[in-house]
Each structure stands twice: as structure tokens, then as C-alpha cells.
Design an enzyme around this catalytic site. Structure first.
Site, PDB file in Angstrom:
ATOM      1  N   HIS A   1       7.148   1.174  -7.076  1.00 44.70           N
ATOM      2  CA  HIS A   1       8.379   0.565  -7.595  1.00 44.70           C
ATOM      3  C   HIS A   1       9.096   1.477  -8.579  1.00 44.70           C
ATOM      4  CE1 HIS A   1       5.739  -0.692 -11.012  1.00 44.70           C
ATOM      5  NE2 HIS A   1       6.849  -0.607 -11.694  1.00 44.70           N
TER       6      HIS A   1
ATOM      7  N   LYS B   1      -8.920 -19.890   1.687  1.00 47.36           N
ATOM      8  CA  LYS B   1     -10.032 -20.323   0.846  1.00 47.36           C
ATOM      9  C   LYS B   1     -10.896 -19.134   0.410  1.00 47.36           C
ATOM     10  CE  LYS B   1      -9.107 -24.737   1.280  1.00 47.36           C
ATOM     11  NZ  LYS B   1      -8.556 -25.493   0.138  1.00 47.36           N
TER      12      LYS B   1
ATOM     13  N   ARG C   1       3.322  -4.996 -36.731  1.00 52.43           N
ATOM     14  CA  ARG C   1       2.358  -4.154 -37.460  1.00 52.43           C
ATOM     15  C   ARG C   1       2.065  -2.867 -36.680  1.00 52.43           C
ATOM     16  NH1 ARG C   1      -2.157  -5.365 -41.271  1.00 52.43           N
ATOM     17  NH2 ARG C   1      -3.525  -3.534 -41.195  1.00 52.43           N
TER      18      ARG C   1
ATOM     19  N   VAL D   1       0.459 -21.172 -10.151  1.00 49.38           N
ATOM     20  CA  VAL D   1      -0.761 -21.717 -10.747  1.00 49.38           C
ATOM     21  C   VAL D   1      -0.487 -22.177 -12.174  1.00 49.38           C
ATOM     22  CG1 VAL D   1      -3.174 -21.238 -11.345  1.00 49.38           C
ATOM     23  CG2 VAL D   1      -2.176 -20.194  -9.298  1.00 49.38           C
TER      24      VAL D   1
ATOM     25  N   HIS E   1      11.714  -9.751 -19.619  1.00 45.52           N
ATOM     26  CA  HIS E   1      10.728  -8.727 -19.993  1.00 45.52           C
ATOM     27  C   HIS E   1      11.417  -7.397 -20.255  1.00 45.52           C
ATOM     28  CE1 HIS E   1       7.440  -5.867 -19.837  1.00 45.52           C
ATOM     29  NE2 HIS E   1       7.897  -5.355 -18.701  1.00 45.52           N
TER      30      HIS E   1
ATOM     31  N   ASP F   1       6.013  -1.236 -23.241  1.00 46.22           N
ATOM     32  CA  ASP F   1       5.953  -2.055 -22.021  1.00 46.22           C
ATOM     33  C   ASP F   1       4.743  -2.974 -22.095  1.00 46.22           C
ATOM     34  OD1 ASP F   1       6.198  -3.085 -19.452  1.00 46.22           O
ATOM     35  OD2 ASP F   1       5.296  -1.334 -18.497  1.00 46.22           O
TER      36      ASP F   1
ATOM     37  N   ASP G   1      25.122  -5.823 -17.573  1.00 44.88           N
ATOM     38  CA  ASP G   1      26.121  -6.552 -16.793  1.00 44.88           C
ATOM     39  C   ASP G   1      26.384  -5.863 -15.455  1.00 44.88           C
ATOM     40  OD1 ASP G   1      26.297  -8.289 -18.938  1.00 44.88           O
ATOM     41  OD2 ASP G   1      27.980  -7.220 -19.853  1.00 44.88           O
TER      42      ASP G   1
ATOM     43  N   ARG H   1      11.488 -10.765 -14.625  1.00 45.16           N
ATOM     44  CA  ARG H   1      11.555  -9.360 -15.026  1.00 45.16           C
ATOM     45  C   ARG H   1      12.762  -9.104 -15.940  1.00 45.16           C
ATOM     46  NH1 ARG H   1       7.013  -6.203 -14.402  1.00 45.16           N
ATOM     47  NH2 ARG H   1       5.750  -7.383 -12.924  1.00 45.16           N
TER      48      ARG H   1
ATOM     49  N   ARG I   1       0.149 -26.623  -0.119  1.00 44.07           N
ATOM     50  CA  ARG I   1      -1.125 -26.259  -0.762  1.00 44.07           C
ATOM     51  C   ARG I   1      -2.303 -26.207   0.216  1.00 44.07           C
ATOM     52  NH1 ARG I   1       0.148 -23.927  -5.637  1.00 44.07           N
ATOM     53  NH2 ARG I   1      -1.561 -24.034  -7.114  1.00 44.07           N
TER      54      ARG I   1
END
Length: 538
Positions: free
Chosen positions: A122, A312, A204, A45, A56, A182, A26, A53, A308
């Protein structure tokens, strides 16, 4: 426990969090992670890959506590305390606090270009944000424990001068072999987000973990699960994280941020926690919604992403790990442009398309129009077998560990565990064929300089004529038709036959269709003119 909260999670159902850890959740520093996509541009994509994040980090915290509690319960002689478990859980929760916008795009690509010569990652920002969180939220957490949590995030027991249990540093950030919670979480979470169920049992693996010789080992019967985990990591990197379209968007976002940085001073905020807290994926919206004329270039690039009109991919090739340095040194935007301008067109190429403007475009081509992307792909330990870095035990000898030898796990291991995916991009469609020609000229020159068998790198198939796909004649008629690509040259060429286009390749498929339609209409309107044109190009 009284005061615990439960977080609903698609992977672990409910995650129970104690009040102490909730105090960290919090906070503005942790809530910021809701605004950073776990997979960065891959979300553009795979629409289902919309997780952030935030979830995760909750998942890693959950698994970190489960792993620590499992070891404490099953091996009481280790002396794992509740304080140890809490610090490990907090390390799992806070390990990604420092991720910038679009996750690895920020620290792997943008910062090195925006702040040349500066070493920053990071994880550095994670420690900065952790300190700011504890201070701003006035959390009563001992300074020694704060240092312990930050050392666990870094996976560096040396920072604690031997005061802490070494094996605990392998739970969240395992620097010995990369097998940590992680990885457990992001592989399970990312696979689910792209629609794949996977066949790795995290429960497991955690219950298989055992500390022997001060390191976390696993039951030998779970060696295939560990191998599957490492292979899945490689597969996700190759298919998802480094998808050609996701990478094109990455480079467009980088260019947009670099164009905006002199005005918005984005990069300088990495050392200011009060500013860094607002650096999230919403940078894109902030730039696009701005009417500042100085941000016009950045807005134009991001608008191309929206509509889009992407950079290329003009060519790609999988290259051998051992040859990666040669490609870094010799396949560069500058050398591709130089090779393109020095490349001599054959007579047939000149007349391939009378409306080809390749020669005119060539004068405009500059290194800034070309991107060379070299993406390392491996099982987690670069070119080494990851199982060589993991120790296992058996139920017959639960207190002895060893590295598995040949035949202990499988005889079907790959010959190599690493490769590099090389991609060449053009920022403007009109340079497509020209850039490909320049890139291929570099590889052809290298191939010409090598004697047969000299290179450790198998460049691939010969450059075949059209229609050179033929069944392998040695197979019996009842066998499946395996196709091989044959060519007239005894020397293999480095070209990816599946990407070959004419030097004057149209700016876009739609333009190519327009050109063909126009040529067809001209032949219908004036058959004699069409026949004369064919004679000139014959």
C-alpha cells in the site's frame, strides 16, 4: 495563523491545520480514507471500532508536526526549517493514502492471490495517490518537496541523496526501531475505540525525544513507556487485529473478492489512480446489491458474513518463532486433507456416534475447504527485544546516547519477544471434526519423529483424559488452587486440549443439540431400543 482550520478529534481535542495542508485534505484522494475502516474486519467484532483511515491520518499529521516543532524548539542547532516541518506533517497526513478496502486485508492477502508473483504494497499506492492528488488539485508544491514527502512516507533517507536531515525520516516511518508517530496514534486511537484507556503518555514521549548522533533518542526514565508501547502493539495484534472471528471474516471477504475479480477487474485498478480512488470498503455493498448472475458466488459468501454463518476455527496453537518455517512448509491445506484421508479411525471413533457422517464427508473434503492462518506476533522487532534498537540519554548526559543494558530498565523482561499464532479454519461446518483430525495427525507424526528434547518448541500439555485437571499437590492448603493438566504419557502431544472434538463433530452446536434431543426422545419412546444402542457402542 489566518486561514487555519480546527478539526475536532477524540484523542487530541482540536487539531489545527494550516491552509497548505488543508488543500491536501480537501481532495478526493484524501477524502476517500473516510470510507476505509482503520481496523478492517475487526469493526465487525468490536462495534466501537468504527474509526477510519481519515481520522488516523489527521492524528499522525498532528503528532508529526508536534514532534518536529518540539525538536526545532529544543535543539535549534539542528537547523529544522518550517519547510522541514511542513513536509514531515504532510508525510504523516498522506502516509496511508494507498490503503485498499479493509486496510491490510487488501495488500497482505487479496492482491498476492489475485496478482500472483506481483510485488505490491500500500505504500506504493500512497505515492501514486500523492502524485495524483498534487496534479489533479493543481497544488503549488515544489517537485523536490514532493520527493521529500514520499521519501519520508517510505522512511528511506537514501532516496534524497543526503540532501535532507536523516533523523526526520524517523518521525513518521521509523525503519530503525519502529518507534514513530504512526504507531503512537494508532495504538492510542485503536485502544480507545475498543474501550481501553491505556497508560501511555504520548505527550511525555514526544517531549522526551531528542536528536543525538543523528537519530531520535529518548530519556532513559521513559524506557518503560517505550516498552509499554511495544507490548501494547503486541497485545493489540494478538487480541484485536487477529481475533479469530475477524480473521474468519477476512478470509470470507478475500474469497468473495477473488470470486468477483474476474468480472469486476478489481485488482488491475491498483495502478490506476482514477480508478483506485473508488476502491473502498463499499465494495461489499456493490457486490451484494448487484444482480449480475456472474457475481452469485461472491454475493453468497458476503451474505454469509451478514447472517453470521462464518468460516469456523477448528483448532489453534501458539507456536515458537523458531519453528514457523516448518509449519509453513508442512501444515498446509493439501497436507491436512491428505492426512485426514489417511487417518485410521479407532473402533471407538467409529461407534462414537452411529449417525456420524464423517466417512461420507471425507470423500467431499478438498484443500479449498481448509484455511491455515499463521499470524506472527511480536513487539515490533520480530524476535528481538525492541529496547535493544532504541537509544536513550539521561539528564546528566543529554548529548550522549546508549542502548540500555541488563538491569537498566527491568529484570522482568520476557524470555521471548515473538511467537506465531496458528489457526486452522474450515469453510464448511460439516468438515469441522475431519479437518481437526487431519491437522492433528500431521502434528502427531512430527512428534513421533522427534526424540525427547529434540524440538525447540514446547507443544504444550499432554492430551489428558476427561477430568484430568487436578490441583498441584505441592502447594500449601492456604495457597490459591493452581491447576495443572496431567496425562499418562511421558511424551507431550501437540494438541490444544481446549479445542478437542470428536472426528464426527456436528455441523453446528444447534445441530448437536438437535441430535442429542432426538436421541433422548428415542430413548423415551423406546427404552429398550436405547439400551440396545448403548450396548452396541460399549
Amino acid at each position: 495563523m489566518s486561514g487555519d482550520r480546527c478539526f475536532s478529534d477524540p484523542i487530541y481535542d482540536y487539531i489545527r491545520i494550516c491552509p497548505t495542508v488543508c488543500a491536501f485534505i480537501d481532495s478526493p484522494q484524501f477524502q476517500r480514507l473516510r470510507e476505509i475502516k482503520q481496523l478492517g474486519t475487526s469493526y465487525l467484532v468490536w462495534p466501537g471500532a468504527s474509526h477510519n483511515r481519515f481520522e488516523h491520518s489527521l492524528g499522525v499529521a498532528c503528532l508529526a508536526r508536534v514532534m518536529a516543532e518540539h525538536l526545532a524548539k529544543n535543539q535549534p542547532e539542528l537547523g529544522i526549517t518550517e519547510r522541514d516541518v511542513l513536509c514531515v506533517e504532510l508525510a504523516g497526513l498522506c502516509h496511508d493514502l494507498g490503503h485498499g478496502p479493509w486496510s491490510h486485508v487488501w495488500d497482505n492477502h487479496f492482491i498476492p492471490k489475485a496478482l500472483k508473483g506481483k510485488t505490491w504494497k500500500h505504500e506504493d499506492a500512497s505515492e501514486m495517490m500523492f502524485d495524483a492528488l498534487v496534479q489533479e488539485m493543481k497544488i503549488d508544491f515544489p517537485p523536490a518537496d514532493c520527493e521529500f514527502v514520499k521519501a519520508l512516507i517510505a522512511g528511506d533517507p537514501g532516496r534524497c541523496n543526503g540532501r535532507e536531515k536523516t533523523f526526520l525520516f524517523e518521525i513518521v516511518a521509523n525503519k530503525r526501531n519502529g518507534i514513530d508517530v504512526d504507531k503512537f496514534d494508532y495504538i492510542a486511537r485503536d485502544s480507545r475505540a475498543i474501550g481501553e484507556k491505556g497508560n501511555i503518555s504520548l505527550t511525555r514521549l514526544i517531549h522526551s525525544a531528542r536528536v543525538i548522533e543523528n537519530q531520535i533518542c529518548y530519556d532513559i526514565k521513559d524506557a518503560n513507556q517505550i516498552y509499554e508501547l511495544c507490548y501494547t502493539r503486541f497485545s493489540l495484534h494478538k487480541r484485536i487485529y487477529n481475533h479469530k472471528t475477524a480473521k474468519a471474516i477476512e478470509y470470507m471477504i478475500i474469497d468473495a473478492l477473488l470470486a468477483a475479480d474476474p468480472i469486476m477487474k478489481i485488482a488491475q485498478q491498483i495502478h490506476q489512480p482514477e480508478k483506485y480512488i473508488f476502491l473502498t470498503d463499499d465494495l461489499r455493498g456493490r457486490i451484494q446489491s448487484s444482480d449480475d448472475p456472474r457475481l452469485a458466488e461472491a454475493r453468497a459468501i458476503l451474505n454469509r458474513v451478514t447472517t453470521r454463518r462464518l468460516y469456523k476455527c477448528v483448532d489453534y496453537k501458539v507456536i515458537d518463532w523458531a519453528d514457523r518455517q516448518w509449519f509453513r512448509d508442512n501444515v498446509t491445506p493439501e497436507k491436512i486433507v491428505e492426512a485426514a484421508k489417511n487417518h485410521t479411525l479407532s473402533e471407538s471413533e467409529y461407534h462414537e456416534n452411529e449417525e456420524d457422517t464423517g466417512l461420507v464427508e471425507l470423500e467431499d473434503l478438498e484443500p479449498k475447504h481448509v484455511i491455515v492462518d499463521l499470524a506472527p506476533m511480536h513487539y515490533g522487532m520480530q524476535d528481538k527485544n525492541p529496547l535493544d534498537f532504541v537509544k536513550f540519554y539521561s539528564k546528566h548526559n543529554p548529548d550522549k546516547c546508549a542502548t540500555p543494558g541488563p538491569g537498566d530498565v527491568s529484570l522482568l523482561m520476557p524470555a521471548k519477544f515473538a511467537e506465531v499464532l496458528l489457526r486452522i479454519y474450515t469453510k464448511e461446518d460439516r468438515f469441522f471434526g475431519i479437518v481437526q483430525a487431519g491437522y492433528r495427525a500431521i502434528l502427531k507424526n512430527r512428534q513421533d519423529d522427534l526424540s525427547p528434547g529434540e524440538s525447540s518448541y514446547d507443544y504444550g500439555v499432554d492430551n489428558p483424559p476427561v477430568g484430568a485437571l487436578t490441583p498441584t499437590p505441592t502447594l500449601p492448603p492456604t495457597s490459591p488452587r493452581n491447576l495443572s493438566i496431567s496425562g499418562s504419557s511421558s511424551k507431550t502431544t501437540p494438541f490444544n486440549v481446549f479445542m478437542t472434538v470428536p472426528r464426527g463433530f456436528p455441523k453446528s452446536p444447534s445441530q448437536g443439540m438437535k441430535m442429542r434431543s432426538q436421541a433422548k426422545r428415542e430413548r423415551e419412546d423406546d427404552p429398550e431400543a436405547g439400551r440396545a444402542k448403548k450396548r452396541r457402542t460399549a
